[in-house]
Design an enzyme around this catalytic site. Structure first.
Site, PDB file in Angstrom:
ATOM      1  N   THR A 111       0.938  -1.111   0.007  1.00 33.85           N
ATOM      2  CA  THR A 111      -0.035   0.150  -0.012  1.00 33.85           C
ATOM      3  C   THR A 111       0.919   1.212   0.053  1.00 33.85           C
ATOM      4  OG1 THR A 111      -1.808   1.174   1.150  1.00 33.85           O
ATOM      5  CG2 THR A 111      -0.077   0.019   2.508  1.00 33.85           C
ATOM      6  N   ARG A 170     -12.892  -9.250   1.631  1.00 39.27           N
ATOM      7  CA  ARG A 170     -11.658  -9.276   2.706  1.00 39.27           C
ATOM      8  C   ARG A 170     -11.292  -7.607   2.661  1.00 39.27           C
ATOM      9  NH1 ARG A 170      -6.070  -7.034   2.327  1.00 39.27           N
ATOM     10  NH2 ARG A 170      -4.946  -8.114   4.293  1.00 39.27           N
ATOM     11  N   VAL A 171     -11.210  -7.252   4.003  1.00 43.24           N
ATOM     12  CA  VAL A 171     -10.549  -5.910   4.234  1.00 43.24           C
ATOM     13  C   VAL A 171      -9.354  -5.856   5.125  1.00 43.24           C
ATOM     14  CG1 VAL A 171     -11.030  -3.707   5.338  1.00 43.24           C
ATOM     15  CG2 VAL A 171     -12.711  -4.609   3.866  1.00 43.24           C
ATOM     16  N   GLY A 172      -8.358  -5.301   4.683  1.00 43.14           N
ATOM     17  CA  GLY A 172      -7.118  -5.371   5.579  1.00 43.14           C
ATOM     18  C   GLY A 172      -7.030  -4.225   6.547  1.00 43.14           C
ATOM     19  N   ASP A 173      -5.701  -3.986   6.843  1.00 38.61           N
ATOM     20  CA  ASP A 173      -5.478  -2.656   7.817  1.00 38.61           C
ATOM     21  C   ASP A 173      -5.561  -1.324   7.164  1.00 38.61           C
ATOM     22  OD1 ASP A 173      -2.887  -3.361   6.336  1.00 38.61           O
ATOM     23  OD2 ASP A 173      -2.317  -1.630   7.454  1.00 38.61           O
ATOM     24  N   THR A 229       2.526  -1.028   6.763  1.00 34.30           N
ATOM     25  CA  THR A 229       1.990  -1.521   5.190  1.00 34.30           C
ATOM     26  C   THR A 229       2.722  -3.180   5.430  1.00 34.30           C
ATOM     27  OG1 THR A 229       2.789  -1.657   2.787  1.00 34.30           O
ATOM     28  CG2 THR A 229       4.442  -0.954   4.209  1.00 34.30           C
ATOM     29  N   GLY A 230       2.202  -3.948   4.679  1.00 29.04           N
ATOM     30  CA  GLY A 230       2.536  -5.417   4.543  1.00 29.04           C
ATOM     31  C   GLY A 230       1.313  -6.227   4.787  1.00 29.04           C
ATOM     32  N   GLY A 281      -1.775  -7.124   6.120  1.00 29.24           N
ATOM     33  CA  GLY A 281      -2.838  -6.386   6.926  1.00 29.24           C
ATOM     34  C   GLY A 281      -3.216  -7.083   8.297  1.00 29.24           C
TER      35      GLY A 281
END
Length: 323
Positions: free
Chosen positions: A185, A213-216, A236-237, A239
């Protein structure tokens, strides 16, 4: 000096000192007039055009909020960046969905998740922050809101991303690749000439992720957090690992305790490592800046870098790492 005047002045001084000692916030929150700061921009990964845009805006007197929004929008519109905005790789069902959030110096925040058909997710997130009583809108609701705010619907799946997706469908294998653009990101933090801090984070998420799906990245405290009196952090990375440790919030809280940005970032990443037996199989990274403009960065694996625009210089720095 006459005795009466001396006594009066001494008494008033004593009252002032007593008030300051009784109510220390009266003195600690007072800021000198005409205080100026050296603007700073930092951003995850090697996205020089984004940090250049934000840095030049700050140098011209723009607010941190405007600079950070316009800075990350550069990558949202970059078709060669397959992790952010238009041209991002789709989920397993072929949908390009975007997540983003933004924070202003007052602690206000806006976010969108699973946004379709809009390149500039961060701009929609800012509208959520400024035009609604909410912090986050998701899915169809976020799409409808974007259209109500005047954003035009766009097709986000480019020919290149579609070709990659069709190739992936042949085997449907999924494995996170360390430091490869399949789960990264752009997160950015800016300090303007007034000393105000703003931050933004935007992504198209994991390549070929499960639908929904939702990440950080859009989660306040995970992908981004800031406190205008202390500093800010972005992550980043992978999530899921960042979310479980609320990594950006942790970094800012550590800086609040007086720790420098570098030490704060190291503690946050080591917290992820301690709770992840499989940490050798993924990347996670955080960058941070405090109110003084001091910067820190740390990650699990070698290979992560960040941009810093300061004093007219736009430089990419390799991050310290654990393994």
């Amino acid at each position: 000096m006459k005795r009466r005047t001396f006594i009066l002045n001494t008494s008033l001084s004593g009252i002032g000192l007593s008030a300051m000692s009784t109510f220390p916030f009266l003195s600690s929150n007072l800021k000198p007039f005409n205080m100026s700061f050296e603007p700073v921009t930092i951003a995850t990964w090697n996205f020089p055009n984004a940090s250049q845009k934000a840095g030049e805006m700050l140098a011209a007197g723009a607010s941190a909020l405007d600079a950070v929004e316009q800075g990350v929008m550069v990558e949202e519109a970059n078709l060669k960046n397959t992790t952010v905005g238009k041209g991002g790789r789709p989920d397993r069902d072929g949908n390009v969905t975007l997540d983003a959030c933004i924070m202003d110096p007052g602690g206000n925040a806006g976010a969108v998740a699973y946004l379709k058909n809009n390149t500039h997710a961060v701009a929609v997130a800012r509208k959520v922050m400024e035009e609604t009583p909410h912090v986050m809108l998701v899915g169809d609701g976020a799409d409808r809101f974007a259209q109500q705010m005047g954003f035009k619907k766009e097709e986000l799946l480019t020919d290149d991303s579609k070709a990659d997706y069709l190739k992936w469908l042949e085997k449907k294998e999924y494995k996170p690749l360390i430091n490869i653009e399949n789960h990264d990101t752009i997160g950015m933090l800016c300090i303007d000439s007034k000393g105000d801090i703003s931050g933004a984070c935007t992504t198209s998420g994991l390549s070929y992720k499960m639908n929904g799906r939702v990440g950080d990245s859009p989660i306040i405290g995970s992908g981004l957090f800031l406190d205008n009196e202390v500093g800010g952090a972005v992550a980043t990375g992978m999530g899921e690992a960042i979310m479980k440790n609320v990594s950006s919030f942790l970094v800012v809280e550590l800086m609040r305790q007086g720790k420098p940005p570098q030490e704060s970032c190291e503690i946050a990443i080591k917290r992820i490592i301690a709770g992840s037996p499989n940490h050798k199989d993924f990347q996670a990274a955080v960058i941070a800046v405090n109110k003084k403009g001091e910067v820190g960065s740390y990650c699990i694996q070698e290979g992560f870098s960040y941009m810093k625009y300061h004093g007219g210089k736009n430089v990419n720095f390799s991050s310290d790492f654990y393994l």
